[in-house]
Scaffold this active site. Structure first.
Site, PDB file in Angstrom:
ATOM      1  N   GLU A 136       5.133  31.874  -1.302  1.00 16.62           N
ATOM      2  CA  GLU A 136       5.829  33.607  -0.614  1.00 16.62           C
ATOM      3  C   GLU A 136       5.511  34.219   0.637  1.00 16.62           C
ATOM      4  OE1 GLU A 136       3.884  32.554  -3.155  1.00 16.62           O
ATOM      5  OE2 GLU A 136       4.180  33.344  -4.724  1.00 16.62           O
TER       6      GLU A 136
ATOM      7  N   PHE B 206      -5.229  40.138 -14.818  1.00 14.35           N
ATOM      8  CA  PHE B 206      -4.895  39.038 -14.799  1.00 14.35           C
ATOM      9  C   PHE B 206      -3.693  39.017 -13.373  1.00 14.35           C
ATOM     10  CE2 PHE B 206      -0.995  35.908 -14.648  1.00 14.35           C
ATOM     11  CZ  PHE B 206      -2.122  34.461 -14.170  1.00 14.35           C
ATOM     12  N   GLN B 207      -3.761  38.461 -11.870  1.00 12.18           N
ATOM     13  CA  GLN B 207      -3.212  38.528 -11.244  1.00 12.18           C
ATOM     14  C   GLN B 207      -2.995  40.077 -10.752  1.00 12.18           C
ATOM     15  OE1 GLN B 207       0.698  36.632 -11.738  1.00 12.18           O
ATOM     16  NE2 GLN B 207       0.135  34.139 -11.091  1.00 12.18           N
TER      17      GLN B 207
ATOM     18  N   LYS C 217       4.080  47.143 -13.361  1.00 12.84           N
ATOM     19  CA  LYS C 217       5.220  46.018 -14.267  1.00 12.84           C
ATOM     20  C   LYS C 217       5.663  47.647 -14.852  1.00 12.84           C
ATOM     21  CE  LYS C 217       5.909  42.141 -17.043  1.00 12.84           C
ATOM     22  NZ  LYS C 217       5.003  40.780 -17.620  1.00 12.84           N
TER      23      LYS C 217
ATOM     24  N   MET D 253      -1.986  22.816  21.466  1.00 17.11           N
ATOM     25  CA  MET D 253      -2.445  23.580  23.121  1.00 17.11           C
ATOM     26  C   MET D 253      -4.549  23.888  22.416  1.00 17.11           C
ATOM     27  SD  MET D 253      -1.901  26.008  24.902  1.00 17.11           S
ATOM     28  CE  MET D 253      -0.079  26.971  24.578  1.00 17.11           C
TER      29      MET D 253
END
Lengths: 569, 184
Positions: free
Chosen positions: A49, A111-112, A161, A475
């Site tokens: 993602e 969940f999630q 959802k 760097m």
């Protein structure tokens, strides 16, 4: 017309003219992925993602249109937090759609589940948790309006959802009033008094500098900037976020200011008597030690975001506006300094004494990274877009590439997000398929997000990646060499692990390697002939090379360190 | 710019350079968190904060924030607040123009000896008795923050079971011109 919330969401995105979504499905966003099949919108399936977010940013930076990313709840949402934070720092217009657990499950540690609107509160311009399917069109329209107007930025829309699954009667906001944003007023009239006060300062200036920031690109003010600069003869510097806003080939362009800026750009600001800031924010990487920054300069500060005024540096005149409108107003009033001959003589002496230099390329050492960047640039088609990660390679890309037009430099400025380059290049190429897109990357950055080359190959997005492989987090290594007595702590990466050529090939790309000057030219030429699949070149570069000029963190810009070749013995 | 540790909560001492911001916000879920989060992440200090629905019915709420203008320039605090999309209007009420009031509620443990003197304190401070039982008195004072401070000091001579202050709310003192501008 009755639609599900999911259908309404996709239809709303179509109404906003979205042509591509970067995303990855999951449980909570599943209902939205179903109507996507029937939509004209292209979906690019990423492998992580974070890649979706940076691709959307690259798309936005290259096209000037808002980038759109869509992910699921929980870890899908948290994985895109870094790109959201990056877009917030760089004022990049982004709309991020996240799935959320069903309304009834919110707050139950389902969940999630995660509180993504809470998490992103401080790094979005605004965010919405949609509470009914009827509200989806308003939330989407408001998200695009907020993301793209005023000072642009990321907006997140979180959709439970059950809301995506429930029915609504289709509608779409017909006017801004219907967006119901009583506290959002991004545009104001130009304050004529301030405009003319600024004109007085410009007329009185003997050592003015146009300090051009990312806001100039965001307001598409390059034509106005060119006209104003040429009419007045005022020297121009472009910050890391504004590269491409003014042609590098233009004789009035002094280059980039700041920590690794051109000597002439840094010094002209320091010695200026008038700093005309156009959509810049006096970032610490530009100012160095603030009390010592341009100590004798009056400041005209033009910004669309009035919170930038007097945040770092007190402005003598602050004008809230987009950059283009102010430049047009000044042109109409024929604002111009009297005579800049003496000033230009001084500047030209600095330019002559301290151009960008590096040690002569030789096959006695590994490749000079600056030479690699210059060689790619020299062989690149006009209008090539360059993306980069963050670190030494980014500074060399900004210094040694010659940017001639807006939208050709795609990089992570304020946040300094390693791993930005590869996915951002993919997003840029998705938005501008007609352009060649090079990603100048470091070996450390490449390892963070390289898996998106699988996406690029699968989706037919043929970018070119140049890894300046010095086997170090370069760097950090440079700072440890210069400021930590060469005590190298956790910066060595190995040039051979991973094997970048095999890795590229495993991801369906062409993999090339260059260890000397001849191989370098050959690899670049080969890459330029390949336009159907992504190409990755592993350039073996000298780890002792450092970025110069340099102003040490917290030091005054007067104490700029030039390249060793330019130091008096 | 200095950024001292932000802290929340009322104190009995007035900040040296406090300003009162009266912030009209959309009455939506999470708006208070947006405002409080902004103060925390920018390092602005809040001395007190009071929230309630505004006069314009359910759509808006008013947040009265007493800020420490030493922690950050007031201009920065106001401009950053103004960038929050849910913030509709901000008025900055300078201390000299502010009509400030605060409510103090305190339950004091009492016995036969202390009760009489406590009632004297109540009488002289303008506080009122809210509840009394055999072993305690609960009193309230609606007054200026200074009056609440003064009462709190006097109550130090007693055993305080619990003491709450609401944080202040404020209205600006209107001049003639400002008043004339308000339609009848």
């Amino acid at each position: 017309m009755q639609l599900t919330g999911a259908q309404a969401l996709i239809k709303s995105l179509e109404m906003e003219g979205v042509e591509v979504i970067f995303g990855l499905p999951g449980g909570a966003i599943l209902p939205v992925y179903d109507p996507l099949i029937d939509s004209s919108i292209r979906h690019i399936l990423v492998r992580h993602e974070q890649g979706a977010g940076h691709m959307a940013e690259g798309y936005a930076l290259a096209t000037g249109r808002p980038g759109v990313a869509m992910v699921t709840s929980g870890p899908g949402a948290t994985n895109i937090v870094t790109p959201i934070g990056n877009a917030h720092m760089d004022s990049t217009p982004l709309v991020v759609i996240t799935g959320q657990v069903s309304s009834a499950a919110i707050g139950t540690d389902a969940f999630q589940e995660c509180d993504i609107t809470g998490i992103t509160m401080g790094i979005t311009k605004h965010n919405f948790l949609v509470k009914s399917a009827h509200e989806i069109p308003r939330a989407v329209a408001a998200a695009f309006h907020i993301a793209t107007t005023g000072r642009p930025g990321p907006v997140l829309v979180d959709i439970p959802k059950d809301i995506a699954q429930s029915m609504m009667e289709w509608w779409y906001p017909a006017s801004l009033d219907e967006l119901d944003l009583p506290g959002y007023h991004p545009v104001v009239d130009l304050d004529a008094d301030r405009v003319s006060h600024a004109v007085e300062l410009i007329r009185a200036a003997e050592r003015p500098v146009l300090y051009v920031g990312g806001g100039t690109l965001k307001s598409h003010a390059s034509p106005q900037l060119l006209a104003f600069a040429e009419r007045t003869g005022i020297p121009v510097v472009t910050t890391l976020m504004a590269r491409g806003a003014f042609p590098d080939s233009h004789p009035q362009h002094l280059g980039m200011p700041g920590m690794h800026g051109m000597y002439s750009a840094v010094t002209a600001i320091q010695k200026s008597d008038l700093l005309i800031s156009l959509g810049a924010r006096f970032d610490d990487r530009v100012t160095g030690k603030i009390p010592a920054f341009a100590p004798n300069a009056k400041v005209i500060h033009v910004d669309i975001d009035k919170a930038e005024f007097n945040k770092v540096r007190r402005a003598d005149v602050a004008i809230r506006s987009n950059v283009a409108a102010v430049l047009e107003a000044w042109d109409a009033l024929e604002a111009s300094p009297q005579n800049l001959e003496v000033w230009w003589k001084e500047i030209d002496a600095w330019r002559e004494a301290y151009p960008l230099v590096y040690d002569e390329p030789t096959d006695d050492t590994l490749l000079r990274p600056q030479f690699v960047v210059e060689s790619i640039a020299k062989a690149a088609a006009p209008g090539t877009i360059v993306a980069s990660g963050v670190g030494q390679h980014q500074m060399w890309a900004s210094q040694f590439w010659k940017f001639e037009e807006p939208g050709t430099w795609v990089n992570s400025g304020g946040a300094g997000t390693m791993g930005f380059g590869v996915p951002a290049a993919i997003g840029a190429k998705a938005g501008r398929p007609d352009r060649v897109v090079w990603c100048i990357d470091g070996d450390g950055c490449f390892q963070m997000t390289a898996q998106e080359l699988v996406t690029a190959r699968a989706e037919g997005i043929p970018i070119k990646v140049a890894i300046l492989n010095n086997a170090y987090l370069g760097m950090v290594r440079q700072w440890q060499e210069m400021f930590y007595d060469e005590r190298y702590s956790e910066v060595y990466l190995s040039p051979d692990l991973p094997d970048y050529v095999k890795w590229a090939e495993a991801m369906g790309c062409v993999g090339l390697r260059a260890t000397n000057i001849e191989e370098m030219h050959t690899a670049i030429a080969t890459a330029n002939t390949i336009n159907d699949v992504p190409v990755v070149i592993d350039f073996r570069t000298d780890s002792s090379e450092k970025v110069f000029p340099m102003v040490a963190a917290g030091a005054s810009n007067d104490d700029i360190m030039v390249h060793p070749l330019q130091r008096e013995s | 710019m200095n950024s001292p540790e932000p802290f929340l909560g009322a104190t009995s001492h007035s900040p040296v350079r406090h300003h009162i911001l009266s912030v009209l916000v959309e009455n939506k879920a999470g708006v208070l968190a947006r405002v409080a989060g902004l103060f925390a992440r920018r390092g602005f200090n809040i001395y007190s904060l009071a929230v309630a629905p505004a006069e314009t019915k359910a759509r808006f709420s008013r947040i009265t924030i007493v800020v420490d203008a030493e922690s950050a320039p007031l201009e920065q605090i106001v401009e950053q607040l103004d960038k929050l999309v849910n913030v509709v209007a901000i008025s900055d009420i300078a201390p000299k123009d502010a009509l400030e009031r605060e409510l103090l509620l305190a339950t004091i443990k009492t016995n036969v000896d202390s009760r009489t003197s406590l009632l004297d304190v109540v009488g002289s401070s303008g506080a009122a008795i809210v509840d009394v039982d055999a072993g305690s008195v609960t009193l309230m004072l609606a007054g200026t923050p200074a009056a609440c401070d003064e009462l709190e000091r006097e109550l130090e001579n007693y055993t305080t079971v619990e003491l709450h202050r609401t944080g202040r709310v404020a209205l600006p003192r209107l001049g003639k011109a400002a008043l004339a501008a308000v339609p009848d």
